[in-house]
Design an enzyme around this catalytic site. Sequence first.
Site, PDB file in Angstrom:
ATOM      1  N   CYS A   1       0.794  -1.325   0.073  1.00  0.00           N
ATOM      2  CA  CYS A   1      -0.030   0.170   0.059  1.00  0.00           C
ATOM      3  C   CYS A   1       0.727   1.306   0.162  1.00  0.00           C
ATOM      4  CB  CYS A   1      -0.817   0.132   1.217  1.00  0.00           C
ATOM      5  SG  CYS A   1      -1.796   1.517   1.335  1.00  0.00           S
TER       6      CYS A   1
ATOM      7  N   CYS B   1      -1.402   5.982   6.852  1.00  0.00           N
ATOM      8  CA  CYS B   1      -2.766   5.316   7.416  1.00  0.00           C
ATOM      9  C   CYS B   1      -2.471   4.452   8.487  1.00  0.00           C
ATOM     10  CB  CYS B   1      -3.285   4.604   6.226  1.00  0.00           C
ATOM     11  SG  CYS B   1      -4.920   3.913   6.816  1.00  0.00           S
TER      12      CYS B   1
ATOM     13  N   CYS C   1      -3.294  -0.603   8.659  1.00  0.00           N
ATOM     14  CA  CYS C   1      -2.499  -1.716   8.456  1.00  0.00           C
ATOM     15  C   CYS C   1      -1.146  -1.682   8.968  1.00  0.00           C
ATOM     16  CB  CYS C   1      -2.711  -2.425   7.149  1.00  0.00           C
ATOM     17  SG  CYS C   1      -4.210  -2.574   6.477  1.00  0.00           S
TER      18      CYS C   1
ATOM     19  N   GLN D   1     -19.087 -10.145  10.886  1.00  0.00           N
ATOM     20  CA  GLN D   1     -17.676 -10.051  10.984  1.00  0.00           C
ATOM     21  C   GLN D   1     -17.374  -9.346   9.671  1.00  0.00           C
ATOM     22  OE1 GLN D   1     -16.014 -11.256  13.044  1.00  0.00           O
ATOM     23  NE2 GLN D   1     -16.954 -12.709  14.134  1.00  0.00           N
TER      24      GLN D   1
ATOM     25  N   ASN E   1     -25.349 -15.968  13.625  1.00  0.00           N
ATOM     26  CA  ASN E   1     -24.176 -16.255  12.670  1.00  0.00           C
ATOM     27  C   ASN E   1     -23.670 -17.607  13.075  1.00  0.00           C
ATOM     28  OD1 ASN E   1     -22.060 -15.570  10.706  1.00  0.00           O
ATOM     29  ND2 ASN E   1     -20.532 -15.982  12.519  1.00  0.00           N
TER      30      ASN E   1
ATOM     31  N   ASP F   1     -19.143 -16.174  22.177  1.00  0.00           N
ATOM     32  CA  ASP F   1     -18.606 -15.357  21.072  1.00  0.00           C
ATOM     33  C   ASP F   1     -18.721 -13.942  21.728  1.00  0.00           C
ATOM     34  OD1 ASP F   1     -17.668 -14.273  18.988  1.00  0.00           O
ATOM     35  OD2 ASP F   1     -19.256 -14.557  17.820  1.00  0.00           O
TER      36      ASP F   1
ATOM     37  N   CYS G   1     -12.191 -12.229  20.374  1.00  0.00           N
ATOM     38  CA  CYS G   1     -11.379 -11.058  19.473  1.00  0.00           C
ATOM     39  C   CYS G   1     -10.380 -10.271  20.377  1.00  0.00           C
ATOM     40  CB  CYS G   1     -12.312 -10.166  18.913  1.00  0.00           C
ATOM     41  SG  CYS G   1     -13.388  -9.421  20.219  1.00  0.00           S
TER      42      CYS G   1
END
Length: 440
Positions: free
Chosen positions: A71, A77, A80, A268, A302, A367, A397
């Site tokens: 990128c 940015c 990432c 997700q 989900n 979850d 997560c």
Amino acid sequence: MIDPKLLTLDIESLDLDGQGIAHHDGKVAFVQGALPGERVVARITRRKPSFDKAVTEQVLQASSQRTVPACPHFGVCGGCAMQHLEPAAQLAIKQRALEDALEHIAKVPPCQILPALQGPTWRYRHRARLSVRYVAKKGGVLVGFRERASSYVADIRQCLVLPPHVSALLVPLRRLIESLSHPDRMPQIEVAVGDEATVFCLRHLEPLTDQDIAQLRAFGEHHQIVWWLQPQGPDSAHPLDPLQRDALAYSLPAYGLRMHYRPTDFTQVNPHINQALIARALQLLDVQATDRVADLFCGLGNFSLPLATQAREVVGIEGSATLVARAREDAENQGLAVRATFTELNLFEVDADWLRRLGHFDRMVIDPPREGALAVAQALAALAPEERPRRVVYVSCNPATLARDAGVLHHVGGWTLKAAGAVNMFPHTAHVESMAVFEP
């Protein structure tokens, strides 16, 4: 003269924010842009009594796993932070982060390390929140993500983790917002990419004019975008065209299901990994046709609806009334309402007596959000052996809260951590998703 802010450092490891970790003068240094095994010249940007923050100025000895970021906006940015590291090495670091959390926080290593789940490393992100800012000094409106460690919006013109058709609209969106009546009063656009439609949900702090609406419609027709408008909180979001209310959906072909959602609902971000996640959860649960299964923090179903295609009964419990309503509607529409029921409840305030009143479950999925499921873990730990599910799959997560809850289950309740493994839901970021299996 030697610059006192420049240091030569040997990088030992990587933290969960993608920063290299080194030591100097008895302190830890967190070094942006450095990788384990490297020797770098770093510039100190912030000093604290117990640690320093630094940024890499020069790589003297590069890691064999360093790669050129694809990128052009990498380093500016904030989206990432790990693009300079080979994807396979990113995944290994995430797996190690999970194992370290279980070892140091839970003090209970898993009996088995699951192979990490991975998928495409680019163009995977089907959910995103784009920040919108009017910046006169930069010539108008910016649309994209925030700069690294900053509240400023990065001046980006493409994003390689977004689907190509969404990335291609970052610049046209600038021009569109600039043409509207209050470009400085439109702080964000929620992006949701379904199987057959892409929705942009525009947050606007001032009423839109008829001309604004006409321009949004023209943009949507030209670029095949479904517009939603959000004048206040998430519950105020509504489609510009009421006939397109149900445009968003994703398929789960392995179970013959089609999941409907709204652009402000939680889903997700990575549909490829989501399908793999569901498949692994059901495999690990080893659901039988006679089983009664609980799905805690079930969202819009989900896991619940795929489970309902295999189990005798599924009970989904979720704190959001909106998501519970969505799950019930989909269960009804797909002929699963007899097997799958859904209830709204705050799962951060439950106990063992509540769990007993629900009746016995053979299997359970948990979850939770980043806060984890401490109250649920305490409730499970307090159950007698004969009251417990035969297997629990915990989808996390946040490795720190998973480890905390694993510690409660193991040390208080005597549960066994049978297996755990990382899930690369967000390639090129330091975010660690994972899955763990517990048995009484």
